[in-house]
Write a protein that holds these residues in place. Sequence first.
Motif, mmCIF file in Angstrom:
data_model
loop_
_atom_site.group_PDB
_atom_site.id
_atom_site.type_symbol
_atom_site.label_atom_id
_atom_site.label_comp_id
_atom_site.label_asym_id
_atom_site.label_seq_id
_atom_site.Cartn_x
_atom_site.Cartn_y
_atom_site.Cartn_z
ATOM 1 N N HIS A 1 8.993 -8.543 -13.988
ATOM 2 C CA HIS A 1 10.303 -8.787 -14.590
ATOM 3 C C HIS A 1 11.427 -8.677 -13.558
ATOM 4 C CE1 HIS A 1 8.453 -8.894 -18.501
ATOM 5 N NE2 HIS A 1 7.873 -7.721 -18.266
ATOM 6 N N HIS A 2 11.046 -8.475 -12.303
ATOM 7 C CA HIS A 2 11.978 -8.420 -11.163
ATOM 8 C C HIS A 2 13.005 -7.300 -11.296
ATOM 9 C CE1 HIS A 2 11.001 -12.952 -11.017
ATOM 10 N NE2 HIS A 2 10.058 -12.250 -10.399
ATOM 11 N N ARG A 3 12.561 -6.146 -11.792
ATOM 12 C CA ARG A 3 13.436 -4.976 -11.888
ATOM 13 C C ARG A 3 13.237 -4.003 -10.743
ATOM 14 N NH1 ARG A 3 11.197 -3.279 -17.539
ATOM 15 N NH2 ARG A 3 9.403 -3.815 -16.261
ATOM 16 N N TRP A 4 12.050 -4.021 -10.138
ATOM 17 C CA TRP A 4 11.736 -3.092 -9.055
ATOM 18 C C TRP A 4 10.597 -3.663 -8.216
ATOM 19 C CZ3 TRP A 4 6.729 -1.249 -9.251
ATOM 20 C CH2 TRP A 4 6.079 -1.321 -10.481
ATOM 21 N N ALA A 5 10.466 -3.099 -7.017
ATOM 22 C CA ALA A 5 9.392 -3.476 -6.099
ATOM 23 C C ALA A 5 8.962 -2.226 -5.355
ATOM 24 C CB ALA A 5 9.871 -4.542 -5.116
ATOM 25 N N ARG A 6 7.744 -2.258 -4.840
ATOM 26 C CA ARG A 6 7.221 -1.114 -4.084
ATOM 27 C C ARG A 6 6.733 -1.600 -2.730
ATOM 28 N NH1 ARG A 6 5.315 4.493 -4.506
ATOM 29 N NH2 ARG A 6 4.712 4.745 -2.343
ATOM 30 N N SER A 7 7.245 -0.980 -1.676
ATOM 31 C CA SER A 7 6.727 -1.221 -0.331
ATOM 32 C C SER A 7 5.803 -0.059 0.012
ATOM 33 C CB SER A 7 7.876 -1.333 0.681
ATOM 34 O OG SER A 7 8.557 -0.098 0.797
ATOM 35 N N HIS A 8 5.258 -0.056 1.205
ATOM 36 C CA HIS A 8 4.357 1.034 1.597
ATOM 37 C C HIS A 8 5.059 2.385 1.515
ATOM 38 C CE1 HIS A 8 0.813 -1.182 3.023
ATOM 39 N NE2 HIS A 8 1.685 -2.135 3.302
ATOM 40 N N ARG A 9 6.317 2.410 1.886
ATOM 41 C CA ARG A 9 7.008 3.701 2.007
ATOM 42 C C ARG A 9 7.954 4.050 0.877
ATOM 43 N NH1 ARG A 9 7.508 6.095 7.589
ATOM 44 N NH2 ARG A 9 5.732 5.169 8.614
ATOM 45 N N ARG A 10 8.417 3.028 0.098
ATOM 46 C CA ARG A 10 9.418 3.380 -0.902
ATOM 47 C C ARG A 10 9.440 2.440 -2.091
ATOM 48 N NH1 ARG A 10 13.712 5.037 1.617
ATOM 49 N NH2 ARG A 10 13.059 4.558 3.695
ATOM 50 N N LEU A 11 10.048 2.947 -3.141
ATOM 51 C CA LEU A 11 10.331 2.179 -4.339
ATOM 52 C C LEU A 11 11.720 1.562 -4.163
ATOM 53 C CD1 LEU A 11 9.599 1.540 -7.349
ATOM 54 C CD2 LEU A 11 10.861 3.635 -7.915
ATOM 55 N N LYS B 1 0.065 7.325 2.334
ATOM 56 C CA LYS B 1 -1.068 6.527 1.852
ATOM 57 C C LYS B 1 -1.549 7.011 0.490
ATOM 58 C CE LYS B 1 -2.835 5.047 6.325
ATOM 59 N NZ LYS B 1 -3.962 5.083 7.257
ATOM 60 N N GLU B 2 -1.593 8.322 0.312
ATOM 61 C CA GLU B 2 -2.020 8.878 -0.971
ATOM 62 C C GLU B 2 -1.017 8.534 -2.071
ATOM 63 O OE1 GLU B 2 -2.532 13.020 -0.183
ATOM 64 O OE2 GLU B 2 -4.410 12.719 0.888
ATOM 65 N N ASP B 3 0.277 8.667 -1.769
ATOM 66 C CA ASP B 3 1.315 8.324 -2.745
ATOM 67 C C ASP B 3 1.227 6.855 -3.135
ATOM 68 O OD1 ASP B 3 2.247 10.917 -2.625
ATOM 69 O OD2 ASP B 3 3.997 10.428 -1.388
ATOM 70 N N LEU B 4 1.021 5.986 -2.153
ATOM 71 C CA LEU B 4 0.914 4.559 -2.420
ATOM 72 C C LEU B 4 -0.316 4.258 -3.277
ATOM 73 C CD1 LEU B 4 1.912 1.666 -2.001
ATOM 74 C CD2 LEU B 4 0.602 1.619 0.132
ATOM 75 N N ALA B 5 -1.447 4.858 -2.945
ATOM 76 C CA ALA B 5 -2.669 4.631 -3.721
ATOM 77 C C ALA B 5 -2.490 5.081 -5.173
ATOM 78 C CB ALA B 5 -3.852 5.355 -3.072
ATOM 79 N N LEU B 6 -1.865 6.233 -5.380
ATOM 80 C CA LEU B 6 -1.617 6.713 -6.741
ATOM 81 C C LEU B 6 -0.664 5.795 -7.488
ATOM 82 C CD1 LEU B 6 -1.323 10.570 -6.127
ATOM 83 C CD2 LEU B 6 -3.170 9.356 -7.312
ATOM 84 N N ALA B 7 0.370 5.316 -6.803
ATOM 85 C CA ALA B 7 1.334 4.412 -7.440
ATOM 86 C C ALA B 7 0.660 3.106 -7.855
ATOM 87 C CB ALA B 7 2.504 4.136 -6.495
ATOM 88 N N ILE B 8 -0.133 2.519 -6.965
ATOM 89 C CA ILE B 8 -0.801 1.260 -7.296
ATOM 90 C C ILE B 8 -1.787 1.454 -8.445
ATOM 91 C CG2 ILE B 8 -2.439 -0.453 -6.420
ATOM 92 C CD1 ILE B 8 -0.892 -0.343 -3.774
ATOM 93 N N GLU B 9 -2.486 2.567 -8.442
ATOM 94 C CA GLU B 9 -3.402 2.854 -9.552
ATOM 95 C C GLU B 9 -2.634 2.932 -10.873
ATOM 96 O OE1 GLU B 9 -6.421 6.412 -10.965
ATOM 97 O OE2 GLU B 9 -6.019 6.172 -8.829
ATOM 98 N N ALA B 10 -1.465 3.567 -10.854
ATOM 99 C CA ALA B 10 -0.644 3.682 -12.061
ATOM 100 C C ALA B 10 -0.116 2.316 -12.496
ATOM 101 C CB ALA B 10 0.515 4.646 -11.808
ATOM 102 N N TYR B 11 0.360 1.501 -11.556
ATOM 103 C CA TYR B 11 0.892 0.179 -11.902
ATOM 104 C C TYR B 11 -0.210 -0.710 -12.474
ATOM 105 C CZ TYR B 11 4.580 1.698 -8.619
ATOM 106 O OH TYR B 11 5.555 2.394 -7.954
ATOM 107 N N THR B 12 -1.407 -0.595 -11.918
ATOM 108 C CA THR B 12 -2.538 -1.380 -12.409
ATOM 109 C C THR B 12 -2.868 -1.010 -13.851
ATOM 110 O OG1 THR B 12 -3.410 -1.540 -10.167
ATOM 111 C CG2 THR B 12 -4.946 -2.003 -11.939
ATOM 112 N N ALA B 13 -2.630 0.236 -14.211
ATOM 113 C CA ALA B 13 -2.884 0.705 -15.573
ATOM 114 C C ALA B 13 -1.712 0.407 -16.510
ATOM 115 C CB ALA B 13 -3.164 2.208 -15.556
#
Length: 108
Positions: free
Chosen positions: A77-87, A5-17
Amino acid sequence: MQGVKEDLALAIEAYTAGEEPSVMELHCAPRLDEWEVLIRRRGKEFVLVITGIVSKHPDQPDGSIIASGAIVWLDRHHRWARSHRRLWALGKQGGEPIPIDGIYTDEG
């Protein structure tokens, strides 16, 4: 589970930025080719998943057709996606293009 959950929250915060996964993260991520986006029902909710032919997945043999977990971020750009557990690294898209005016579900 708290680490996920922490990793996901940090990733979403980074993507939003405006940040994206590094080249190394994408290189190490499982890859989906001939992928397509589906909307699936999970209980009373609907989730976005990506199906395709996988390679470099830690639990699935290369060439298997799999579906991701619920997607929480899809690169525009359809190069990557993020699920709850992985990139996920996305290769060649298959199937129908992602619809703009509506959604297709696997329920018809």
